[in-house]
Design a protein around this motif. Structure first.
Motif, PDB file in Angstrom:
ATOM      1  N   ARG A 212     102.736  89.240 -25.104  1.00 37.25           N
ATOM      2  CA  ARG A 212     102.190  87.883 -25.000  1.00 37.25           C
ATOM      3  C   ARG A 212     100.728  87.949 -24.577  1.00 37.25           C
ATOM      4  N   ASP A 251      96.702  89.557 -12.870  1.00 36.92           N
ATOM      5  CA  ASP A 251      97.845  88.789 -13.365  1.00 36.92           C
ATOM      6  C   ASP A 251      97.510  87.305 -13.496  1.00 36.92           C
ATOM      7  N   LYS A 252      96.603  86.869 -12.656  1.00 43.61           N
ATOM      8  CA  LYS A 252      96.166  85.470 -12.734  1.00 43.61           C
ATOM      9  C   LYS A 252      95.325  85.258 -14.002  1.00 43.61           C
ATOM     10  N   ASP A 255      97.722  85.123 -16.871  1.00 41.65           N
ATOM     11  CA  ASP A 255      98.320  83.788 -17.018  1.00 41.65           C
ATOM     12  C   ASP A 255      97.328  82.802 -17.631  1.00 41.65           C
ATOM     13  N   TRP A 256      96.093  82.902 -17.179  1.00 34.71           N
ATOM     14  CA  TRP A 256      95.065  81.985 -17.711  1.00 34.71           C
ATOM     15  C   TRP A 256      94.897  82.189 -19.226  1.00 34.71           C
ATOM     16  N   GLU A 258      96.986  83.379 -21.339  1.00 32.21           N
ATOM     17  CA  GLU A 258      98.173  82.909 -22.048  1.00 32.21           C
ATOM     18  C   GLU A 258      98.131  81.374 -22.170  1.00 32.21           C
ATOM     19  N   MET A 259      97.813  80.730 -21.064  1.00 30.18           N
ATOM     20  CA  MET A 259      97.696  79.271 -21.046  1.00 30.18           C
ATOM     21  C   MET A 259      96.619  78.801 -22.001  1.00 30.18           C
ATOM     22  N   ARG A 262      97.496  78.869 -25.604  1.00 31.61           N
ATOM     23  CA  ARG A 262      98.388  77.768 -25.973  1.00 31.61           C
ATOM     24  C   ARG A 262      97.660  76.438 -26.042  1.00 31.61           C
ATOM     25  N   VAL A 263      96.932  76.101 -25.012  1.00 32.08           N
ATOM     26  CA  VAL A 263      96.357  74.750 -25.004  1.00 32.08           C
ATOM     27  C   VAL A 263      95.179  74.633 -25.966  1.00 32.08           C
ATOM     28  N   ASP A 265      95.362  75.920 -28.848  1.00 34.59           N
ATOM     29  CA  ASP A 265      96.008  76.044 -30.170  1.00 34.59           C
ATOM     30  C   ASP A 265      95.502  77.229 -30.977  1.00 34.59           C
TER      31      ASP A 265
ATOM     32  N   TRP B 162      98.166  90.132  -5.657  1.00 33.71           N
ATOM     33  CA  TRP B 162      98.420  88.696  -5.867  1.00 33.71           C
ATOM     34  C   TRP B 162      99.795  88.506  -6.479  1.00 33.71           C
ATOM     35  N   MET B 259     101.418  74.679 -18.602  1.00 29.49           N
ATOM     36  CA  MET B 259     100.373  75.639 -18.275  1.00 29.49           C
ATOM     37  C   MET B 259      99.681  75.275 -16.958  1.00 29.49           C
TER      38      MET B 259
END
Lengths: 612, 612
Positions: A212, A251-252, A255-256, A258-259, A262-263, A265, B162, B259
């Motif tokens: 991912r 890891d943060k 996540d960012w 990945e987000m 998605r947002v 597109d 973290w 998200m």
């Protein structure tokens, strides 16, 4: 905010910065409008630089001196049709230099510029000019006042919802709908470019072999945080929120990303590995074979972008005895983290960023660690670098002073590579002074450190070779304290349980980590396309500065990055978050223009002087 | 940007807006500092309003008129210790009203204020004053210059990354580490509050029974888009990017919420349904029983927040024959979307938002739809509402005029509920004029529409009763065109295959949808805690305006929302995205103060006049 320059009616004030700059800009505008290249060239200082990002050159190109600028204009002026030069905001003066923000138009687009003027023989001349294409006419992005509606205020039978359209696109992409662009690699570079291409409505797909988005970061050693501060790291469109850490944990960031994917597109295929790519010269189409989670899919894009990481492929050295050694051996990129090595003897070959990070984490997990320094390394303390090196452009104080991310990026881009080191050297002299005690301690334990061949420090090393430094977030202190042991010299050979250096020093080892760096990005081209194309394209990254690991001749720009290469329809994108953000715009506009059939004659296509 | 007011040295300019306002503010400051309540009260106009968000009252409370303000100050002034009144920016004057932005401090926190001054009998008096607590001293949020570092620039054995800390927290939360706050409901309200509480370092958990954040939106009918525009909808900390649609499709909002929850590190338990909650008066602790994906967990928070949706529980009517009807019957909240009803006869009872949305989508899928209008509905066209109703505060033009989201929220909050309808009426008169043709067409087909009991339109209906309107995104046009058929009157009974109205009209039906609205949010309290507590807390939402569905007496603020209730340690949060953003701050600060043991004496705790 833009004011139109009207030389007819403006009562010229020849003393204020604005008045003086207005005169220059009116003359420049007049010279360009009348195609009077001599007059235009005469407005530049003897030592002067015009850096263009796509607006005149369809290239990323710095023209140096009057001759360089003359050559640029001779080939590009007529077809570019630049008009409407105006100030984006009030010119300012400091230290004898007038700084101006410009807007202008070309036949096909709208641009922004940055200009530095200074006196030469009593006349105001351009010292540096940056011109950049910001949007294509008729293809403006849907943003701000022009953002999409999201809903049609009318009901109709058979209309599809946003989700249905998205699902349909996902189902068709790569099957009965071909992407115009394939981006190989979905780290921050691929994702940022993907977001830009989505905004510009260029059909594309970003391919990545991780499970991912963000796994490129998540998979790294656990204590890793970004080495660049947050203000430098924003992605396009969606800046980090004000509570985001200065140095985000990996890891943060994962996540960012990945987000963000998605947002924004971004059409993103995870678990997708490109196994081969070939270009058909007749149809001008790539065939890109992808292993998508076990399924083989062949894509047929017109443009292929390598965003596989500016670090390129791992360099694994070849020492005698590597086949004899009975412990573990890893390239730094393969190192799984320290957890399994508590109580073990580890020898890390190398002394740059990866070596320090790995040594530090191993020490934290009670391994017995020795760092083998083979050559000198540039060390700067993170807080010092952030304050002195970046603080004027990328910091909370810069934000408060009105230096937006876009402004900071433009100021950064406006500094010509040829003289950038001159701006950098005094900064690093300041750093040396501030952290003198620290460097004394480093020297006392025998650590060999340097400030770059010309004392210009970290950022020049990054641009020239992408290596040779460590931003200290703590591991240097372990070296100073002897907690991470230090050895010097090259490796002579390995025995079944040790590393033997050239001076005979024997270092017992359960694990050897080769923190020996990476090759040029065109190594990926050799793997995925073929060696011939890799050689044709040549070395990626570096400026031709004729310093260590960045051989001359002078290139003027970073080799092959974000601009046309010697292989038609093949592009490179990447770098740190700053570069991924900033240059993704210019690469995206180059791709968009080609997608829409806008002519894109390239001025000054880079020649190849090195194959790797 | 804040300038300190120094009455000693400032040469008072008594003519400019600033000069006049300075005089007022100096007098106000002096009166408060000397605890001279008479003098303070005398600075307010006869008709005046002081709305306080937590800073003086530890409540959300509007004090009306000089008597109200006197009472407020008598109880709160001494303990609040307000000082340091200053202008946040330059006062402005328009239409005889001077508008000021204020900053101030209290004993425990820092506040922002908004003030309108106008002449009364030749003297400048406060007409409206809004005071709001923005942060607690010693507990400032880590943001901007105060953002977290993210990395320690020092290595240490045993330090946790973290991710490890996050995973540890996740593993312990609700087991050996109790949340101080439990938030029931993880839509935009719960998530926004969760983000605030995370920032304020208040241990908490947000519980939601859907599979993942955003499913509250994803699960709704497929063509749904937000009815409020993007500028009104930003969540705290992380605004939507500039390419976000004006009216976001529901799945896109779903993705954003998911998200957002992740990147803001909101502790969020999906698949978690609260089955019961009880408050122990002795230990002042809740026991909240949760079915977490099949596992029963009992949480023991000190504070319990219902963020279960301001709409409350579905109202299902009880008509004779509902047990006889052989087709399908659904409350609008259960309607799965139109896909299965192509070619079917559908009767929708109701004519508000849900009814219109469902009728429109059914028509798009070729169902034979009849809307049964039982009472008049307020209709406004979405584009008109956006332009006239919100445009000054929440629009691209507002952004360009410097009206930030926070400023817009404060201006909005500064309008006293008592007179808000007076500001609204002329706007809706404009709308009626602009869309006259549309309303003529609606009336021609017999659709009964209204502008609210006093002509104050949609937003007042929303605040008073949360229902009674439709923002037209197309379904009204279907009604005008007869594509959605219209019937009138209440339901008399159902037969096995039809709905029979009071006038005898028989409407054949395969499906009956009851778009009959929702009850008060304290219905959830009855279900989860008990009826006694639900009655003790009373009706949630509404102002006591003595208009339809909002019975008097006048409450002055929305009942029970974001403020202390008659049940200790029980709170309600929710509303649209605007309210979820804005009021989550004040609710979070109230919870934080209690968590830190800061005294929070509540002034003017709301009395209960209605149980539902």
């Amino acid at each position: 905010m833009t004011e139109t320059l009207d030389p007819q009616t403006a009562a010229l004030d020849t003393t204020s910065p604005r008045g003086r700059a207005e005169k220059w800009l009116a003359d420049f505008d007049e010279a360009l409008r009348t195609r009077d290249i001599d007059a235009a060239v005469d407005l530049f200082a003897l030592q002067s630089f015009w850096r263009d990002l796509v607006s005149f050159t369809w290239n990323i190109k710095t023209s140096e001196g009057r001759d360089g600028i003359r050559a640029l204009l001779q080939e590009t002026l007529e077809r570019t049709e630049p008009v409407g030069w105006a100030f984006g905001e009030e010119p300012t003066e400091a230290g004898g230099v007038i700084e101006c923000w410009l807007t202008f138009e070309t036949a096909v687009g709208r641009g922004k510029g940055h200009l530095r003027l200074k006196d030469e023989d009593g006349e105001l001349k351009a010292w540096t000019l940056l011109t950049s294409l910001r949007e294509l006419k008729g293809y403006e992005e849907n943003q701000g006042a022009n953002r999409p509606q999201g809903v049609e205020h009318q009901l109709a039978r058979g209309r599809k919802s946003w989700l249905e359209k998205k699902q349909e696109e996902e189902a068709r992409l790569g099957r009965d709908m071909q992407p115009y662009v394939v981006v190989i690699g979905g780290g921050q570079g691929g994702i940022a470019l993907g977001a830009r291409l989505r905004q510009l409505k260029v059909p594309h797909v970003v391919l990545d072999n991780h499970d991912r988005p963000g796994d490129q970061w998540r998979g790294r050693y656990k204590s890793l945080c970004l080495h660049d501060p947050v203000w430098y790291d924003h992605l396009p469109y969606l800046p980090f929120p004000p509570n985001w850490p200065v140095f985000a944990p990996k890891d943060k960031i994962g996540d960012w990303l990945e987000m963000y994917t998605r947002v924004m597109d971004v059409p993103y295929w995870p678990k997708s590995r490109v196994t081969s790519a070939t270009f058909d010269e007749d149809t001008k189409t790539w065939s890109v074979t992808v292993d998508r989670a076990g399924e083989e899919i062949v894509l047929h894009p017109k443009q292929l972008v390598f965003a596989t990481g500016m670090s390129g492929k791992p360099n694994l050295p070849s020492f005698p005895g590597m086949d004899v050694f009975e412990g573990e051996q890893q390239h730094s990129s393969q190192h799984p983290g320290p957890e399994a090595y508590t109580g073990k003897k580890v020898v890390v070959i190398g002394s740059n960023n990866s070596a320090h990070d790995i040594c530090g984490a191993l020490w934290e997990h009670d391994a017995d660690v020795t760092m083998v320094q083979r050559s000198s390394t540039h060390i700067v303390k993170s807080a010092t670098l952030m304050d002195i090196g970046l603080g004027d452009l990328y910091s909370e104080r810069a934000v408060e002073a009105g230096v937006t991310t876009d402004k900071a990026d433009m100021i950064f881009a406006s500094l010509p590579y040829r003289i950038m080191h001159e701006f950098q050297i005094p900064l690093y002299q300041q750093m040396a002074e501030r952290d003198k005690d620290f460097y004394d301690r480093l020297e006392k334990v025998g650590f060999q450190h340097d400030w770059g061949d010309d004392g210009s420090g970290l950022f020049m090393k990054y641009l020239r070779r992408g290596s040779g430094y460590y931003i200290d977030v703590g591991a240097s202190e372990l070296v100073c304290d002897g907690k991470v042991k230090l050895a010097h010299g090259d490796v002579d050979h390995l025995t079944k349980n040790s590393v033997v250096l050239e001076d005979g020093t024997e270092l017992p080892a359960d694990l050897v980590v080769y923190a020996t760096g990476y090759g040029s990005m065109n190594g990926w081209v050799a793997d995925i396309i073929d060696q011939q194309t890799a050689d044709k394209v040549g070395k990626v990254w570096g400026l031709g500065s004729d310093t260590t690991k960045d051989p001359g001749p002078w290139e003027g720009e970073q080799r092959n990055m974000w601009k046309p290469t010697q292989q038609e329809a093949l592009w490179f994108h990447g770098g740190n978050l700053h570069q991924s953000r900033h240059y993704s715009l210019y690469l995206a506009l180059q791709l968009k223009a080609r997608y829409e059939g806008i002519p894109t004659p390239v001025y000054g296509l880079q020649e190849v002087h090195h194959t790797s």
